[in-house]
Scaffold this motif. Structure first.
Motif, PDB file in Angstrom:
ATOM      1  N   ASP A 196       1.072  -5.159  -7.413  1.00  0.00           N
ATOM      2  CA  ASP A 196       1.043  -4.912  -5.965  1.00  0.00           C
ATOM      3  C   ASP A 196       2.044  -3.858  -5.511  1.00  0.00           C
ATOM      4  O   ASP A 196       2.041  -3.472  -4.341  1.00  0.00           O
ATOM      5  CB  ASP A 196       1.325  -6.208  -5.189  1.00  0.00           C
ATOM      6  N   LEU A 197       2.901  -3.403  -6.432  1.00  0.00           N
ATOM      7  CA  LEU A 197       3.945  -2.453  -6.056  1.00  0.00           C
ATOM      8  C   LEU A 197       3.755  -1.092  -6.718  1.00  0.00           C
ATOM      9  O   LEU A 197       4.668  -0.267  -6.719  1.00  0.00           O
ATOM     10  CB  LEU A 197       5.321  -3.045  -6.413  1.00  0.00           C
ATOM     11  N   GLN A 198       2.572  -0.850  -7.249  1.00  0.00           N
ATOM     12  CA  GLN A 198       2.300   0.420  -7.912  1.00  0.00           C
ATOM     13  C   GLN A 198       1.771   1.442  -6.909  1.00  0.00           C
ATOM     14  O   GLN A 198       0.994   1.114  -6.024  1.00  0.00           O
ATOM     15  CB  GLN A 198       1.301   0.221  -9.052  1.00  0.00           C
ATOM     16  N   GLY A 199       2.208   2.690  -7.063  1.00  0.00           N
ATOM     17  CA  GLY A 199       1.701   3.782  -6.244  1.00  0.00           C
ATOM     18  C   GLY A 199       2.225   3.820  -4.830  1.00  0.00           C
ATOM     19  O   GLY A 199       1.693   4.561  -3.995  1.00  0.00           O
ATOM     20  N   ALA A 206       0.815  -1.207   0.000  1.00  0.00           N
ATOM     21  CA  ALA A 206       0.000   0.000   0.000  1.00  0.00           C
ATOM     22  C   ALA A 206       0.855   1.267   0.000  1.00  0.00           C
ATOM     23  O   ALA A 206       0.595   2.180  -0.774  1.00  0.00           O
ATOM     24  CB  ALA A 206      -0.937   0.016   1.198  1.00  0.00           C
ATOM     25  N   THR A 207       1.887   1.292   0.863  1.00  0.00           N
ATOM     26  CA  THR A 207       2.670   2.521   1.007  1.00  0.00           C
ATOM     27  C   THR A 207       4.172   2.328   0.922  1.00  0.00           C
ATOM     28  O   THR A 207       4.891   3.266   0.606  1.00  0.00           O
ATOM     29  CB  THR A 207       2.367   3.207   2.357  1.00  0.00           C
ATOM     30  N   PHE A 208       4.673   1.123   1.233  1.00  0.00           N
ATOM     31  CA  PHE A 208       6.108   0.948   1.403  1.00  0.00           C
ATOM     32  C   PHE A 208       6.569  -0.428   0.937  1.00  0.00           C
ATOM     33  O   PHE A 208       5.849  -1.416   1.076  1.00  0.00           O
ATOM     34  CB  PHE A 208       6.469   1.110   2.887  1.00  0.00           C
ATOM     35  N   MET A 221      12.624   1.208  -0.912  1.00  0.00           N
ATOM     36  CA  MET A 221      14.010   1.372  -0.486  1.00  0.00           C
ATOM     37  C   MET A 221      14.803   0.092  -0.749  1.00  0.00           C
ATOM     38  O   MET A 221      14.239  -0.983  -0.936  1.00  0.00           O
ATOM     39  CB  MET A 221      14.068   1.728   1.001  1.00  0.00           C
ATOM     40  N   LEU A 222      16.102   0.245  -0.720  1.00  0.00           N
ATOM     41  CA  LEU A 222      17.016  -0.881  -0.794  1.00  0.00           C
ATOM     42  C   LEU A 222      18.362  -0.439  -0.256  1.00  0.00           C
ATOM     43  O   LEU A 222      18.605   0.749  -0.078  1.00  0.00           O
ATOM     44  CB  LEU A 222      17.159  -1.393  -2.233  1.00  0.00           C
TER      45      LEU A 222
END
Length: 139
Positions: free
Chosen positions: A97-100, A65-67, A105-106
């Motif tokens: 599932d990783l949009q928006g 959702a956010t991170f 981070m990495l």
């Protein structure tokens, strides 16, 4: 040669993944049961050849959702230089599932050039980040 990316946990070659990660600079000595738990709670990506042999791996730790945090990225040494890391990163960045997400981070010691191609850049204000880090978590 034909390659494909999969997110199916059932396709992931756990022995291969554990063998690589438990010998990596970032997770040396990680016990198998701890890695199994980590993988089961992550969105995993594998690159496979036409014989369904796994050649690369990455996982996103995310709330979808956010991170998200990109972790445990590797391509087997025998298959480096074939564009597999770029193929896998493209699939990761395009995953529904990783949009928006507000932030992805990495941490990397040596692959800044790869990740920059996908929009990653150095943290603007590293002084705002904090961590708890166990020096020898697997002992």
């Amino acid at each position: 040669m034909e390659y494909r990316v999969s997110t199916a946990q059932t396709e992931m070659d756990f022995e291969l993944i554990h063998g690589f990660i438990s010998n990596s600079y970032w997770a040396q000595g990680m016990p198998p049961e701890l890695l199994r738990k980590a993988l089961s709670n992550s969105l995993c990506f594998g690159v496979f050849d036409r014989d369904n042999q796994q050649l690369a791996f990455a996982r996103m730790i995310t709330d979808k959702a956010t991170f998200a945090y990109l972790a445990d990225v590797f391509v087997l040494e025998s298959h480096r230089g074939l564009g597999l890391s770029k193929m896998m990163m493209a699939a990761i960045m395009e995953h529904p599932d990783l949009q928006g997400l507000r932030r992805i981070m990495l941490a990397t010691r040596d692959a800044h050039g790869l990740y920059a191609q996908f929009g990653f850049k150095a943290v603007d204000t590293p002084e705002t980040l904090m961590q708890i880090r166990l020096e020898s978590p697997y002992l």
